[in-house]
Design a protein around this motif. Structure first.
Motif, short mmCIF file in Angstrom:
data_model
loop_
_atom_site.label_atom_id
_atom_site.label_comp_id
_atom_site.label_asym_id
_atom_site.label_seq_id
_atom_site.Cartn_x
_atom_site.Cartn_y
_atom_site.Cartn_z
N SER B 14 0.81 -1.22 0.00
CA SER B 14 0.00 0.00 0.00
C SER B 14 0.85 1.27 0.00
O SER B 14 0.61 2.19 -0.79
N GLN B 15 1.86 1.32 0.85
CA GLN B 15 2.67 2.54 0.89
C GLN B 15 3.46 2.73 -0.40
O GLN B 15 3.54 3.83 -0.96
N PHE B 18 1.10 3.80 -3.12
CA PHE B 18 0.62 5.16 -2.87
C PHE B 18 1.68 6.17 -3.28
O PHE B 18 1.40 7.18 -3.95
N LEU B 19 2.93 5.91 -2.90
CA LEU B 19 4.03 6.81 -3.26
C LEU B 19 4.22 6.86 -4.77
O LEU B 19 4.47 7.93 -5.34
N HIS B 28 -2.80 14.04 -3.23
CA HIS B 28 -3.06 13.02 -2.20
C HIS B 28 -4.36 12.26 -2.49
O HIS B 28 -4.39 11.03 -2.47
N GLU B 32 -4.82 8.29 -3.54
CA GLU B 32 -5.62 7.34 -2.75
C GLU B 32 -6.67 6.66 -3.63
O GLU B 32 -6.93 5.46 -3.48
N TYR B 90 1.34 14.10 6.26
CA TYR B 90 2.39 13.11 6.46
C TYR B 90 3.28 13.50 7.65
O TYR B 90 3.32 14.66 8.05
N THR B 91 3.98 12.50 8.15
CA THR B 91 4.91 12.79 9.25
C THR B 91 6.34 12.55 8.77
O THR B 91 6.65 11.46 8.28
N PHE B 92 7.16 13.56 8.92
CA PHE B 92 8.56 13.45 8.49
C PHE B 92 9.45 13.42 9.73
O PHE B 92 9.19 14.13 10.71
N ASP B 93 10.51 12.62 9.65
CA ASP B 93 11.43 12.51 10.78
C ASP B 93 12.26 13.78 10.96
O ASP B 93 12.68 14.10 12.07
N ASP B 97 14.05 15.69 5.45
CA ASP B 97 13.16 14.73 4.77
C ASP B 97 11.99 15.46 4.12
O ASP B 97 11.62 15.18 2.98
N LEU B 100 13.16 17.41 1.09
CA LEU B 100 13.42 16.55 -0.07
C LEU B 100 12.11 16.13 -0.72
O LEU B 100 11.98 16.15 -1.95
N PHE B 101 11.11 15.79 0.11
CA PHE B 101 9.80 15.41 -0.43
C PHE B 101 9.21 16.56 -1.24
O PHE B 101 8.74 16.38 -2.37
#
Lengths: 142, 161
Positions: B14-15, B18-19, B28, B32, B90-93, B97, B100-101
């Protein structure tokens, strides 16, 4: 760069609702419509609508023997001949006359057709019919 | 296909899918929708797969085709994932990150998809070319341009910060 890119994208995911919707799809019953059957059904619908529209336009002459006396019904490729009998006549809620033709087919199948001046409708009572064609002729009946 | 096999395939892909969709359509909601269509196809009309790799490749192909079909649609509402939207969805670390996205999302479509297929899917140039129906040289050019754009974008973003 490969690892850096993958790390950056690791937090990008579809929503939980989206995943839930996908899982829920599997709980629904699966229906498959074969394209051939669908095409045959559409052809049959067009033919029958055309026939009954003509019937309405000719004030019932199509099926009362003036134009056609016999129907050649090709069911799943096999031909059956049906001689038209007088329809059951009734009136709809607006008082318009409606002709009901009940055509019995082999193996308990049947076609119910309703023809009125402004509309026509029919239903085929069979679940294994994948090809149906109806042709009207004015052959002499024996 | 059994429900348990389907769930396993969903969890595994799925991920990734999706990407992949997001790299094509940049929206988005559209990504989906495509994900849902791809798994609907898997559930309703999947062929018999030899192994997981075969299934994954089939899913990738179906996903790419769905994306290309959507992009060809004249009635598609053009929308993109903004950096503000990315923060909420989304959650980025780390900030890097996220940057870059956003930098990848800012690339032109061809460059964006090539970058994603090369760096995330680890596909060789030849396979990317076949998948996108373009020549290998076009993929190499897109990749080269994308790297330059990303360098510029990330440098510019760093200067502003």
């Amino acid at each position: 760069m490969h690892e850096q890119y993958k790390q950056a994208m690791s937090g990008v995911r579809p929503s939980a609702q989206c995943t839930e919707r996908i899982i829920n799809m599997t709980n629904q019953k699966r229906y498959r419509v074969r394209k051939g059957w669908l095409a045959a059904a559409i052809v049959a619908a067009v033919l029958l609508c055309a026939a009954f529209t003509a019937n309405a336009a000719t004030n019932g002459a199509l099926f009362d023997g003036t134009l056609f006396q016999n129907l050649h019904i090709f069911l799943n490729g096999k031909e059956y001949t049906y001689t038209l009998s007088a329809p059951e006549r009734s009136t709809d809620k607006d008082g318009n006359p409606v002709d009901h033709y009940s055509i019995d087919l082999p193996d308990g199948k049947s076609i119910d057709a309703y023809a009125a001046e402004e509309y026509t409708a029919f239903s085929v009572d069979a679940d294994d019919v994948h090809s149906i064609q109806i042709v009207g002729t004015d052959d002499e009946t024996e | 296909m059994e429900q348990t096999d389907f769930r396993t395939a969903l969890e595994r892909n799925s991920q990734r899918l999706f990407l992949l969709s997001l790299s094509f359509v940049k929206s988005h909601a559209d990504a989906e929708d495509i994900l849902q269509d791809v798994f609907l196809k898997l559930w309703t009309c999947a062929p018999a797969f030899e192994d997981e790799t075969h299934m994954d490749k089939w899913l990738t192909r179906v996903c790419v085709n769905a994306c290309r079909n959507l992009l060809r649609s004249l009635f598609r509402k053009r929308c993109t994932v903004s950096s503000e939207e990315a923060d909420t969805l989304y959650t980025f670390d780390s900030v890097q990150d996220r940057d870059l996205f956003c930098a990848v999302m800012a690339l032109p479509e061809r460059e964006r998809t090539v970058v994603h297929l090369f760096y995330y899917e680890d596909l060789p140039i030849k396979e990317i070319a076949e998948m996108l129906h373009v020549g290998e040289s076009a993929v190499k050019t897109a990749l080269h341009r994308a790297r330059n754009h990303l360098k510029d974008y990330l440098k510019e973003d760093g200067d502003h910060a």
